[in-house]
Design an enzyme around this catalytic site. Sequence first.
Site, PDB file in Angstrom:
ATOM      1  N   GLY A  36     144.227  52.784  94.425  1.00 57.38           N
ATOM      2  CA  GLY A  36     145.137  53.517  94.884  1.00 57.38           C
ATOM      3  C   GLY A  36     144.294  54.614  95.879  1.00 57.38           C
ATOM      4  O   GLY A  36     144.736  54.986  96.923  1.00 57.38           O
ATOM      5  N   GLU A  56     143.938  52.580  99.003  1.00 58.27           N
ATOM      6  CA  GLU A  56     145.326  52.485  99.612  1.00 58.27           C
ATOM      7  C   GLU A  56     145.513  54.003 100.206  1.00 58.27           C
ATOM      8  O   GLU A  56     146.199  54.190 101.333  1.00 58.27           O
ATOM      9  CB  GLU A  56     146.518  52.449  98.416  1.00 58.27           C
ATOM     10  CG  GLU A  56     146.353  50.825  97.863  1.00 58.27           C
ATOM     11  CD  GLU A  56     147.155  50.579  96.715  1.00 58.27           C
ATOM     12  OE1 GLU A  56     147.411  49.361  96.485  1.00 58.27           O
ATOM     13  OE2 GLU A  56     147.018  51.279  95.920  1.00 58.27           O
ATOM     14  N   GLU A 104     142.420  45.799  90.466  1.00 55.12           N
ATOM     15  CA  GLU A 104     143.846  45.870  89.774  1.00 55.12           C
ATOM     16  C   GLU A 104     143.709  44.854  88.709  1.00 55.12           C
ATOM     17  O   GLU A 104     144.195  44.848  87.560  1.00 55.12           O
ATOM     18  CB  GLU A 104     145.012  45.973  90.596  1.00 55.12           C
ATOM     19  CG  GLU A 104     145.281  47.378  91.073  1.00 55.12           C
ATOM     20  CD  GLU A 104     144.532  47.753  92.574  1.00 55.12           C
ATOM     21  OE1 GLU A 104     144.863  48.742  93.159  1.00 55.12           O
ATOM     22  OE2 GLU A 104     143.927  46.788  92.980  1.00 55.12           O
ATOM     23  N   ALA A 111     144.488  55.143  90.443  1.00 55.59           N
ATOM     24  CA  ALA A 111     145.734  55.685  89.552  1.00 55.59           C
ATOM     25  C   ALA A 111     145.246  55.877  88.166  1.00 55.59           C
ATOM     26  O   ALA A 111     144.545  55.216  87.387  1.00 55.59           O
ATOM     27  CB  ALA A 111     147.053  54.995  89.466  1.00 55.59           C
TER      28      ALA A 111
END
Length: 255
Positions: A110, A113, A133, A64
Site C-alpha cells: 500500500g 500504491e 502481498e 496496510a
Amino acid sequence: MSRVELHVEGPVARLHLNNPGKLNAFTPEMLAELEAHCDAVDANLDLRAVIVSAEGERAFCAGADIIGWGALSPTDFARHWVRLGHRVFDRLARLSKPTIAAMQGHAFGGGLELSAACDIRVLAPAATLALPEAKVGIVPGWSGTQRLARLLPEPVLREMALFGRRLSADRALALGFVAEVAEDPLAAARLIAEGALAAAPRAQEVAKYQINAAVGEDRPAMIEALGGGMIAATDDKAEGVAAFGEKRKPDFKGR
C-alpha cells in the site's frame, strides 16, 4: 493522536504519515484522515502543490497494517478494506493540485500504491519498492495491479507481484517511475513544488485533468470537468442561468 497530519507551509501542503512504530502502515483511521485532508486541500484555493511525506528513515510506508485487516471476513475484506483504500487513494490521485511523494524509505504494498497515486515521486538512494502481498497470502488491493500497470513496464510489475523482487532506486529512476533519486527526498520535493508556483494554477489544473483523462484516471469525470469548465465561461451559460431565475425563455447567441 492523528497519524496523518496536514501541514500548510505557505502555498504548499504536506500530507505526513506519522506512524513510525509500524513503519507508517495504514490503519482504517489513517485512511479516513487522509481522505479528509484531501478534501481540505482541494477546498483551499491558496494551495498550489502537495507533498506526501512520512516520519522516520526506515520506511515511507510499509503498506496496510496486517492487524487492521487480518481478522476480517472475506466479505468485509473485499467490501470495506479494499474498497476503502481504493477510494482514498483515488481521492489523492484526483486532487486538482500537483502532488509529489517524498519517499525517504522503503515503500511496500500500500505504500507503493500510495506513491503511485501521486503525480511524481522522489526516492532516497537506499530505498526499495516492493509488492510483498503474495508472501502473506493476498494480492495487491489498492491499485497495485491497475494504476501501477500504467506506470511500470508489465514485465517489471510481474517480477514484483509474482516473484517478490524489489525495485531499487536506481532502477526505478531508469524506468521513469521516480523523477529523482535524492539523499533528502523531502528537500528535493520542496524544490520541485517551488517550481510549480511559477505556473498558472488553472493551467496546471486543466493540464492534470487532460493527462488523467489520457491515462484513464477517472476519465469520465475528467472529460466532463474539462467540458464543464469550458461551457461555464460562455455567455450562453450566463444567459441560461439568468433566464431560469427570471422565469423566461433564454436568448442564446452561441457565444
